[in-house]
Design an enzyme around this catalytic site. Structure first.
Site, PDB file in Angstrom:
ATOM      1  N   CYS A 142       3.126   1.678   2.929  1.00  0.00           N
ATOM      2  CA  CYS A 142       4.263   0.767   3.025  1.00  0.00           C
ATOM      3  C   CYS A 142       5.404   1.276   2.154  1.00  0.00           C
ATOM      4  CB  CYS A 142       3.847  -0.637   2.578  1.00  0.00           C
ATOM      5  SG  CYS A 142       2.325  -1.191   3.342  1.00  0.00           S
ATOM      6  N   CYS A 164       0.841  -1.186   0.000  1.00  0.00           N
ATOM      7  CA  CYS A 164       0.000   0.000   0.000  1.00  0.00           C
ATOM      8  C   CYS A 164       0.889   1.254   0.000  1.00  0.00           C
ATOM      9  CB  CYS A 164      -0.907   0.001   1.220  1.00  0.00           C
ATOM     10  SG  CYS A 164       0.015  -0.018   2.762  1.00  0.00           S
TER      11      CYS A 164
END
Lengths: 325, 78
Positions: free
Chosen positions: B14, B11
């Protein structure tokens, strides 16, 4: 509380820009400045407050609480309530799902949490207070909690364990009550603050562009669309308005913060509040990217059932809202 | 030799975390460091984290559920 913001917007638009009060452009600009400042302030306050709550009550604690305590049927309500105070990024939904299931938390309870958490989050609450006022926000939050709880209970009746992907079934078979104690973090508030602060800025930075664009579009519509314009198309008597609005909303996602300001203008121009709220719940609560992520742990059939039940619950609450208001 | 692992399913948060870690390592001038992105959900679950992104340094979960700042990471890495 926000009189000074209105005064500032008046001063800026009428005195500094020299626009005439009552003109379309003047009203649109005034609305834009007033709403942007007010909403960003509220967002800041709510996100900061939620950040503090979350710092002391992270999702691991929620999981351990639900996993260890006998809750005698209140676990659905508890999970749904926890969903409100725990911020949630849809990219965490899979680890969260597995973590809950592994802790022996029933699927229905896990779903209750997964539904409420994105539906009633800090950004949605901040925007709601700014756009619709405190009363509507409280009603929204309560109905979000009830919706998560109800959908969780309904889903628990389907015996959904059958539809999990094989490796998740294995995890489920080895589920155990979490025994490890949550590392009691004794970090003093002073040390937590910079971390909370960074997170607040991070969230704000992410939503500000959408909010500003949303308010700008809202401002234009506010100035140019006549009052009551939508009443002729989407009034309460139209029984299909709520389901159509909800189904349109489900695939939409990250632009939730941009859609709320537009929805507020639609309501002020005659779209019933319940229809608008159903639409917003569909945008905020369910999304295609989330479905894609969940594919790792659920079969398509289960995702279908999950989305179907939540969509139905959203439609029902849209009707209920329209009956109340 | 330090082993840094970033747990996350890919995501935006991240990715942000990964660049923060890279920046911290670079600013400290560390050379004997390995940075590994763990994107496989089954491997992530082995660490028993339920909120991502998470940063694991030498097997210990140091950060979970949020994007860390560079100064914070530098402190953890020293």
């Amino acid at each position: 509380m926000f009189d000074w913001v209105q005064q500032f917007a008046d001063w800026l638009v009428y005195e500094q820009f020299g626009l005439v009060k009552g003109e379309h452009l003047a009203e649109a600009l005034n609305f834009f400045f007033y709403d942007s400042i007010k909403i960003l302030l509220l967002l800041f306050i709510v996100i900061f407050f939620m950040g503090i709550v979350n710092s002391y009550f992270p999702v691991e604690k929620v999981r351990n609480f639900l996993s260890r305590n006998k809750l005698y049927g209140t676990e659905y309500l508890m999970a749904s309530l926890f969903g409100v105070v725990t911020p949630f990024c849809s990219c965490s939904s899979v680890p969260l799902f597995i973590g809950f299931v592994r802790g022996g938390i029933p699927l229905g309870v896990t779903f209750a949490f997964l539904i409420t958490s994105p539906l009633v989050n800090e950004v949605a609450i901040g925007l709601f207070i700014g756009l619709f006022g405190l009363k509507t926000t409280i009603i929204y939050v309560i109905s979000g909690v009830i919706l998560g709880m109800t959908a969780g209970i309904i889903l628990s009746k389907f015996r959904l364990e059958r539809f999990l992907t094989p490796w998740v079934k294995e995890v489920l078979a080895n589920a155990q009550k979490e025994s490890e104690a949550f590392e009691a973090e004794q970090t003093p508030f002073r040390q937590r603050l910079p971390i909370i602060w960074a997170e607040v800025l991070n969230i704000l930075r992410g939503v500000i562009p959408y909010v500003i664009v949303g308010i700008a579009i809202g401002g234009l519509m506010h100035g140019y669309i006549p009052e009551g314009f939508f009443e002729q198309y989407m009034n309460k008597e139209n029984p299909f308005a709520v389901p159509i609005a909800t189904i349109l909303a489900v695939p939409m996602y990250s632009n939730a913060s941009g859609i709320l300001p537009v929805a507020q203008v639609l309501v002020s121009k005659g779209i019933p509040l319940g229809t608008a709220i159903a639409f917003m719940m569909g945008v905020v609560g369910l999304s295609i990217p989330e479905a894609m992520l969940l594919k790792k742990v659920m079969s398509l059939k289960l995702i279908g059932i999950f989305f179907g039940v939540v969509t139905l619950c959203i439609i029902v609450s849209g009707y209920v809202f329209n009956m109340i208001f | 030799m330090k082993e840094i692992k970033i747990l996350g399913t890919g995501c935006p948060k991240c990715k942000q975390t990964t660049s923060m870690v890279e920046k911290a390592v670079e600013e400290l001038g560390l050379t004997n460091v390995t940075i590994e992105k763990v994107e496989d959900i089954m491997k992530i679950m082995e660490y028993n984290v339920i909120s991502t992104p998470a940063v694991v340094i030498d097997g210990d979960i140091k950060i979970k559920g949020r994007v860390p700042s560079v100064p914070e990471l530098k402190e953890l890495l020293q």
